[in-house]
Design a protein around this motif. Structure first.
Motif, mmCIF file in Angstrom:
data_model
loop_
_atom_site.group_PDB
_atom_site.id
_atom_site.type_symbol
_atom_site.label_atom_id
_atom_site.label_comp_id
_atom_site.label_asym_id
_atom_site.label_seq_id
_atom_site.Cartn_x
_atom_site.Cartn_y
_atom_site.Cartn_z
ATOM 1 N N TYR A 24 4.919 0.243 3.146
ATOM 2 C CA TYR A 24 3.718 -0.005 3.943
ATOM 3 C C TYR A 24 3.958 -1.244 4.796
ATOM 4 O O TYR A 24 4.264 -2.312 4.268
ATOM 5 C CB TYR A 24 2.504 -0.223 3.044
ATOM 6 N N GLU A 31 2.091 -3.801 6.759
ATOM 7 C CA GLU A 31 0.704 -4.262 6.719
ATOM 8 C C GLU A 31 0.333 -5.123 7.925
ATOM 9 O O GLU A 31 0.907 -6.187 8.147
ATOM 10 C CB GLU A 31 0.495 -5.067 5.430
ATOM 11 N N LEU A 67 -5.640 -2.266 2.799
ATOM 12 C CA LEU A 67 -4.663 -2.690 1.793
ATOM 13 C C LEU A 67 -5.070 -2.191 0.413
ATOM 14 O O LEU A 67 -4.223 -1.722 -0.365
ATOM 15 C CB LEU A 67 -4.528 -4.206 1.794
#
Length: 346
Positions: free
Chosen positions: A230, A232, A239
């Protein structure tokens, strides 16, 4: 020697900002800049050509404590990344007429001391837009390259999720992942951006997070077997949903958390136990730590751009006066691609 002076229009921060920034938080100021520089002084006078609008700038508009970067000073010009031409130089490493990118002021001309700034000389290839040095060939490009390759340690065939995927960094992370042979999904905030992720940047899938009532369910739809990586850019509820959908030994590169920048009190993240249960590695990073990779990155990326294997979308606002609205627009998603302000031609 007679002292040379020049009028210099600036954009200053009026006061520290609470909540979403507004154009009225900034104002234009007319000033004078001295053009004389002493040889060996490391002072360089720049004519600014392009200014970069980046999400991290919002944090600098508030009074920061314990941050990696200083707040802007009310009453003084905003600073950020930009592309500039050297007008005068006391530093033997930079000559009059050189093109450079790095930190500069939000003003027509800037005086900097090169020993205290990150400033890179541009060996400009006319086949590549000069504005790209605010994006794919500048800080966002190195951020995407280092964050994905160095922090995430990707492998062919892995599953990758990118939030804020149509922005300056996200659009590149997705393309780097596809080049490696990964399955890539991105999220964005409107239909135009979602379509662009799939048709222009080659993402396998994309979704509008604003239309999803349940982010956890949305991620399970696109990643039925879980997420390996992921990237971010958003934080908060996104999240939280990602954490429960990560695979064992997944990796999360924390580049930014734009959903939190305008909140008086940031949102809590409730699923952090997943880091333990799934042995997830979540690592924040700063681009400054990876600038040593810049020459290697240029060797890779410029041929890919010229061959058409990597595409980059910019949203260019024209004119110095458009800079405040361009910066503010970042935080309501008005930009499509990398937000740039063109303030002068070469």
């Amino acid at each position: 020697m007679a002292e040379e002076m020049m009028n210099n229009k600036q954009i200053i921060l009026k006061q520290y900002v609470e909540g979403y920034p507004k154009e009225s938080d900034m104002e234009f100021k007319n000033s004078i800049i001295k053009l004389n520089v002493q040889e060996g002084s490391n002072v360089v006078i720049l004519k600014n050509l392009y200014l970069s609008c980046d999400p991290y700038m919002r944090n600098r508009m508030s009074k920061l404590e314990g941050s990696y970067i200083q707040s802007f000073t009310p009453g003084y010009p905003i600073t950020g990344y930009g592309v500039s031409k050297v007008l005068k130089s006391g530093d033997s490493n930079f000559q009059e007429g050189d093109l450079v990118w790095g930190m500069t002021g939000w003003e027509e001309h800037t005086s900097i001391v090169t020993t205290t700034q990150s400033m890179f000389k541009i060996d400009h290839d006319k086949d590549v837009p000069l504005s790209y040095y605010t994006g794919i060939l500048g800080m966002p490009g190195v951020t995407a390259y280092a964050g994905f390759n160095e922090v995430c340690s990707p492998k062919k065939g892995e599953t990758v999720f990118v939030s804020a995927a149509s922005g300056a960094v996200g659009q590149l992370v997705g393309q780097f992942a596809k080049m490696l042979g990964c399955y890539v999904v991105g999220s964005a905030g409107n239909k135009q951006k979602v379509d662009m992720l799939k048709t222009k940047f080659g993402f396998d899938e994309a979704f509008n997070y604003k239309e999803e009532q349940d982010l956890d369910a949305a991620l399970k739809r696109y990643f039925p077997d879980g997420i390996d990586i992921y990237f971010e850019n958003v934080g908060g509820k996104m999240l939280d949903a990602v954490l429960v959908n990560m695979k064992l030994h997944g990796r999360i590169a924390v580049c930014g958390m734009i959903s939190q920048y305008n909140l008086d009190k940031t949102e809590g993240v409730h699923n952090l136990f997943c880091l333990i249960a799934k042995r997830i590695r979540m690592e924040g990073f700063l681009v400054f730590d990876y600038y040593h990779l810049y020459p290697k990155y240029l060797e890779m990326i410029i041929p890919q751009i010229k061959a058409g294997n990597i595409v980059y979308v910019e949203d260019i606002a024209e004119g110095f006066e458009s800079a405040p609205s361009a910066l503010v627009g970042l935080f309501s998603g008005l930009n499509v691609g990398k937000q740039v302000v063109m303030i002068s031609c070469e």
